[in-house]
Write an enzyme that holds these catalytic residues in place. Structure first.
Site, PDB file in Angstrom:
ATOM      1  N   GLY A  21      27.658  29.017  30.668  1.00  0.00           N
ATOM      2  CA  GLY A  21      26.659  30.068  30.571  1.00  0.00           C
ATOM      3  C   GLY A  21      27.097  31.319  31.305  1.00  0.00           C
TER       4      GLY A  21
ATOM      5  N   SER B  72      28.556  31.367  35.091  1.00  0.00           N
ATOM      6  CA  SER B  72      28.642  29.946  35.416  1.00  0.00           C
ATOM      7  C   SER B  72      29.912  29.630  36.196  1.00  0.00           C
ATOM      8  CB  SER B  72      28.629  29.121  34.133  1.00  0.00           C
ATOM      9  OG  SER B  72      29.740  29.489  33.328  1.00  0.00           O
ATOM     10  N   GLY B  73      30.801  30.618  36.305  1.00  0.00           N
ATOM     11  CA  GLY B  73      32.080  30.368  36.967  1.00  0.00           C
ATOM     12  C   GLY B  73      33.181  29.997  35.993  1.00  0.00           C
TER      13      GLY B  73
ATOM     14  N   SER C 284      35.083  31.983  34.034  1.00  0.00           N
ATOM     15  CA  SER C 284      36.275  32.827  34.181  1.00  0.00           C
ATOM     16  C   SER C 284      37.045  32.457  35.440  1.00  0.00           C
ATOM     17  CB  SER C 284      35.879  34.312  34.248  1.00  0.00           C
ATOM     18  OG  SER C 284      35.355  34.739  33.010  1.00  0.00           O
TER      19      SER C 284
ATOM     20  N   ALA D 153      42.405  40.460  27.407  1.00  0.00           N
ATOM     21  CA  ALA D 153      41.013  40.907  27.565  1.00  0.00           C
ATOM     22  C   ALA D 153      40.467  41.388  26.232  1.00  0.00           C
ATOM     23  CB  ALA D 153      40.943  42.040  28.586  1.00  0.00           C
TER      24      ALA D 153
ATOM     25  N   HIS E  61      36.236  41.690  37.287  1.00  0.00           N
ATOM     26  CA  HIS E  61      37.200  40.673  36.862  1.00  0.00           C
ATOM     27  C   HIS E  61      38.631  41.087  37.234  1.00  0.00           C
ATOM     28  CE1 HIS E  61      35.137  37.654  34.110  1.00  0.00           C
ATOM     29  NE2 HIS E  61      34.146  38.437  34.488  1.00  0.00           N
TER      30      HIS E  61
ATOM     31  N   ALA F 295      39.700  43.021  39.614  1.00  0.00           N
ATOM     32  CA  ALA F 295      39.990  43.053  41.058  1.00  0.00           C
ATOM     33  C   ALA F 295      40.468  41.710  41.583  1.00  0.00           C
ATOM     34  CB  ALA F 295      38.741  43.509  41.828  1.00  0.00           C
TER      35      ALA F 295
ATOM     36  N   ARG G 295      42.229  39.406  39.838  1.00  0.00           N
ATOM     37  CA  ARG G 295      43.409  38.850  39.168  1.00  0.00           C
ATOM     38  C   ARG G 295      44.670  39.210  39.939  1.00  0.00           C
ATOM     39  NH1 ARG G 295      41.095  40.917  34.174  1.00  0.00           N
ATOM     40  NH2 ARG G 295      42.673  42.524  34.115  1.00  0.00           N
TER      41      ARG G 295
END
Lengths: 172, 172, 172
Positions: free
Chosen positions: A8, A11-12, A14, A31, A47, A49, A51
């Site tokens: 969802g 939800s974690g 990624s 992306a 997102h 920041a 990686r």
């Protein structure tokens, strides 16, 4: 190994995909987001920041199969984040034949790709049926896509509270 | 064996139920849909096209307990697709006492039925709380129904991406 | 032992938490609901009616960390029902700095509490992305909170149809 990571909003999923990708020396982040508004800009920046700087990054909102074919390689991990935005991009495209073509291209391309592929996607079909016909179409196509991917992926995980539950394939 | 198959929209729960039913020689498909509009017509046709021709088919949008009592039999599998539409039909009925009666009748009938019963239902309570009071009532009653069925069914599975996760009972 | 119990609307998560709490001699029920309207009144009464009379009851809609610190004790079980309403209360508060303070306070307090803590929360992020920016914020913060709690809790369970699925930690 093709892995589908479903979950969802927030939800974690990624973060889990990035953790899995981090086990590979060569990672390309693919992306699908299009930075169209401030809210989306903030999410993309958030997102980006976290990686690692050495990861390659490719932006492809529509032609996902072609991008996967171009970037997948033996020993490399391609992380696609996320299928939901790609689906939204191709379903909402002015060329109404695009969705079926891109969907078929993706499902055909996946089994032949080298290396590891991590696909992140939102589960969106567990709430009440949305009022708008477009939203219902989106929910339906997302569900059908996940079913088709459930067949071609060797591993499928469902994430809640940052914790994965493996529905298919080897443990994470 | 009574099996409850829960899943989101287009999660593959009907296909799973049909696969399970396919292991039986004698199958009755109990449809609860009412073909009121074009979108529903298309869904009904889509489901019908993939069912084996030799399966019996009964349409009963409201009196589900009576239909189950009439058609369940030793050695037969009755596949109910789906509880969500039945719930919507009885909750939205002009006779406001119908829902409680039909719900009680269903829960009383299930433990005494012969043969196999497969119940397919949509999980709808995992999104944001809907704005409308009617939608909230629907979500609440669906959740309560699933809890009650979780007690009287010997097996409960949750489906995502076409892949089942058994919450109760023997593996699928 | 800190246990997070996630589930959809009417999934049976509160009933599960109450069953787990029932194994303890000393239980404090920490309610976060604010009885602002008739629908909520009915839900609160419904929950209250099934709780054992000897359980302590504390109502705290906002300062959850302080209430947990005040009431957690060795040998006691504190049942928080539910985080979703608390999150809604602190996110919707006129003091816009309250949310971050209370959220940090909760996450800091949890690891140091004595006894057992059961946290009940709604999974709300598995439907379509809601239209309103406030609802999107709520879904995002609920998801982020669950991720953070997934790290500090020793056990996390997801409930559907009244049946728990353990995502982390020992079986229920």
């Amino acid at each position: 190994m093709r892995t589908l990571i479903l979950g969802g909003a927030r939800s974690g999923k990624s973060a889990l995909a990035e953790r899995l990708a981090g086990a590979h020396a060569d990672v390309v982040y693919l992306a699908t987001a299009q930075p169209l508004d401030g809210e989306m800009d903030a999410r993309i920046a958030h997102h980006r920041a976290r990686r690692p700087a050495q990861w390659g990054c490719v932006e492809e909102p529509v032609e996902l199969a072609a991008a996967l074919r171009a970037h997948a390689a033996p020993g490399r991990c391609v992380l696609v984040d996320c299928l939901t935005l790609w689906l939204s991009n191709v379903l909402g495209h002015e060329d109404e034949t695009l969705f079926e073509r891109e969907r078929s291209a993706l499902l055909s391309a996946l089994p032949g790709l080298s290396g590891s592929v991590l696909l992140v996607s939102n589960e969106v079909g567990l709430g009440v049926v949305p009022m708008g016909a477009l939203s219902r179409r989106f929910v339906d196509e997302a569900g059908r896509l996940h079913q088709a991917l459930g067949e071609v992926c060797e591993r499928v995980a469902f994430v809640a509270a940052g914790l994965p539950l493996v529905l298919k394939g080897p443990p994470l």
